[in-house]
Scaffold this motif. Structure first.
Motif, short mmCIF file in Angstrom:
data_model
loop_
_atom_site.label_atom_id
_atom_site.label_comp_id
_atom_site.label_asym_id
_atom_site.label_seq_id
_atom_site.Cartn_x
_atom_site.Cartn_y
_atom_site.Cartn_z
N UNK A 182 129.24 55.12 108.46
CA UNK A 182 129.58 53.91 109.00
C UNK A 182 129.15 52.89 107.93
N UNK A 183 128.19 53.14 107.62
CA UNK A 183 127.38 52.33 106.49
C UNK A 183 128.30 51.94 105.43
N UNK A 184 129.07 52.73 105.00
CA UNK A 184 129.96 52.38 103.86
C UNK A 184 131.36 51.56 104.15
N UNK A 185 131.65 51.68 105.41
CA UNK A 185 132.73 50.82 105.89
C UNK A 185 132.45 49.29 105.67
N UNK A 186 133.74 48.54 105.67
CA UNK A 186 133.88 47.09 105.40
C UNK A 186 132.97 46.47 106.72
N UNK A 187 132.70 45.21 106.44
CA UNK A 187 131.81 44.72 107.41
C UNK A 187 132.43 44.37 108.84
N UNK A 188 133.66 44.23 109.02
CA UNK A 188 134.31 43.99 110.21
C UNK A 188 134.49 45.40 110.94
N UNK A 189 134.84 46.40 110.07
CA UNK A 189 134.82 47.71 110.66
C UNK A 189 133.49 48.07 111.24
N UNK A 190 132.37 47.66 110.42
CA UNK A 190 131.21 48.10 110.96
C UNK A 190 130.86 47.41 112.36
N UNK A 191 131.17 46.23 112.45
CA UNK A 191 130.99 45.47 113.73
C UNK A 191 131.87 46.39 114.89
N UNK A 192 133.18 46.90 114.39
CA UNK A 192 133.88 47.64 115.51
C UNK A 192 133.24 48.88 115.85
N UNK A 193 132.88 49.57 114.79
CA UNK A 193 131.93 50.76 115.12
C UNK A 193 130.94 50.57 116.02
N UNK A 194 130.06 49.41 115.86
CA UNK A 194 128.99 49.20 116.68
C UNK A 194 129.49 49.14 117.97
N UNK A 195 130.55 48.29 118.27
CA UNK A 195 131.17 48.11 119.71
C UNK A 195 131.61 49.29 120.30
N UNK A 196 132.36 50.19 119.36
CA UNK A 196 132.70 51.64 119.88
C UNK A 196 131.43 52.43 120.47
N UNK A 197 130.67 52.55 119.63
CA UNK A 197 129.45 53.28 120.23
C UNK A 197 128.85 52.69 121.51
N UNK A 198 128.70 51.46 121.74
CA UNK A 198 128.57 50.70 122.83
C UNK A 198 129.35 50.92 124.04
N UNK A 199 130.44 50.89 123.86
CA UNK A 199 131.29 51.30 124.80
C UNK A 199 131.53 52.64 125.19
N UNK A 200 131.28 53.62 124.24
CA UNK A 200 131.41 55.01 124.60
C UNK A 200 129.98 55.56 125.11
N UNK A 237 141.74 53.91 107.90
CA UNK A 237 142.45 52.88 107.90
C UNK A 237 141.78 51.78 107.03
N UNK A 238 140.61 51.79 106.77
CA UNK A 238 139.85 50.82 105.90
C UNK A 238 140.10 50.95 104.52
N UNK A 239 140.35 52.42 104.09
CA UNK A 239 140.85 52.87 102.96
C UNK A 239 142.09 52.21 102.68
#
Lengths: 105, 108, 118
Positions: free
Chosen positions: C23-41, C66-68
């Motif tokens: 996750x740390x290798x993702x772009x910033x907006x993707x990292x935000x989305x990742x945090x959100x996904x974890x929270x919702x799951x 998709x980031x790539x």
């Protein structure tokens, strides 16, 4: 998972990505959209990648035969994807099973 | 005839089994055969998904052979389980067809 | 899995760490989305969180791929990340979500192929 497996997996995935890149543009577009859809519904046999490499095998044959991608799989790409994973359990199925404590079907 | 997709669901697999059952063959040839038979809506992708399922369910033997152009082709032949499945398909087909005919003829 | 691992969850911890490295290798907006996904799951998690591993792995793969491709995160997930997560877990409304993904897929293909044809 051992580090070795991760590296090996990455290598294989990279080789796979290179094959996708070598496809004609219409095939590439459809492949990417399909992959995105399949990642979301997450059929269980995804991780080993055989489903995806199978699709690329199939697409390469279509290219060799001089066909357009929709000529090969039909206009309804989603229906094609659903057929591909029809009897695979999805992540959602597995999750639901773990909640109910028994098989979903 | 157009728009057979819904009706063909479930029977198309039997058709593919029958075609493979008579000789070892590959996806494109199977599609052509179905098209010539009058199932013009069937595309290679449909046949591909069916073949994938047959392979997963252990009903076919798959052999890769080089083709004149492009990548090697996967050839499919029925194994014992596949032949059994084919026999079951025809038995079911006859059962359903006989009853539907009867219904149309107004019998009971 | 041996008892020690069951108690400490140490094998799981390692997998979680792998997720975070990815996750740390993702772009910033993707990292935000990742945090959100974890929270919702999280609410869908069992005691150990083991049942979420494959779902999170799939979500992470989706983000990585998709980031790539250089796609915007919004194009990938839409507005409703909570609904997206419910659908990932097969929860309420997942059927209608799947229908929407299906439509999206065909629309995207039609649009992009048309653009290609010029």
């Amino acid at each position: 998972m051992r580090i070795q497996d991760i590296i090996e997996g990455k290598k294989q995935w990279r080789a796979h990505v290179a094959r996708v890149k070598a496809l004609p543009p219409d095939y590439r577009i459809v492949y990417k959209e399909m992959q995105r859809y399949l990642f979301k519904i997450g059929p269980v046999d995804l991780p080993d990648g055989s489903l995806f490499s199978g699709i690329v095998d199939f697409f390469e044959e279509g290219v060799a035969a001089g066909k357009g991608v929709l000529e090969l799989i039909g206009d309804d790409v989603a229906a094609f994807c659903d057929e591909l994973v029809e009897d695979s359990r999805t992540y959602a199925d597995i999750y639901q099973e773990s909640v109910s404590g028994r098989k979903a079907r | 005839m157009d728009d057979l997709t819904e009706m063909l669901k479930g029977t198309l697999e039997g058709c593919v089994l029958e075609i493979i059952g008579s000789e070892e063959t590959y996806g494109y040839a199977i599609t052509r055969r179905l098209n010539e038979l009058g199932f013009t809506d069937v595309v290679e992708g449909t046949v591909y998904t069916i073949l994938l399922r047959l392979e997963k369910n252990g009903l076919v033997q798959v052999t890769k052979r080089p083709s004149g152009v492009g990548p090697p082709r996967k050839f499919y032949a029925l194994n014992d389980a596949g032949h059994e499945q084919l026999a079951t398909f025809w038995a079911k087909w006859e059962y359903v067809a006989a009853r539907i005919d009867k219904l149309r003829e107004g019998g009971r | 899995m041996n008892l020690w691992k069951a108690i400490t969850g140490s094998d799981l911890t390692r997998e979680w760490k792998t997720f975070e490295v990815r996750a740390a290798a993702l772009p910033a907006d993707y990292r935000v989305a990742w945090e959100e996904i974890k929270g919702h799951l999280f609410p869908y998690s069992d005691f150990t969180g083991r049942n979420l591993q494959p779902i999170l792995d799939g979500a992470l793969r989706l983000l990585e791929e998709t980031a790539a491709d250089g796609q915007g995160i919004h194009e990938v997930l839409g507005d409703d990340i909570k609904g997206f997560c419910a659908a990932l877990a097969g929860g309420a409304g997942s059927r209608s979500y799947r229908d929407r993904w299906r439509e999206q897929l065909n629309d995207n293909v039609a649009r992009k192929l048309a653009r290609l044809g010029g």
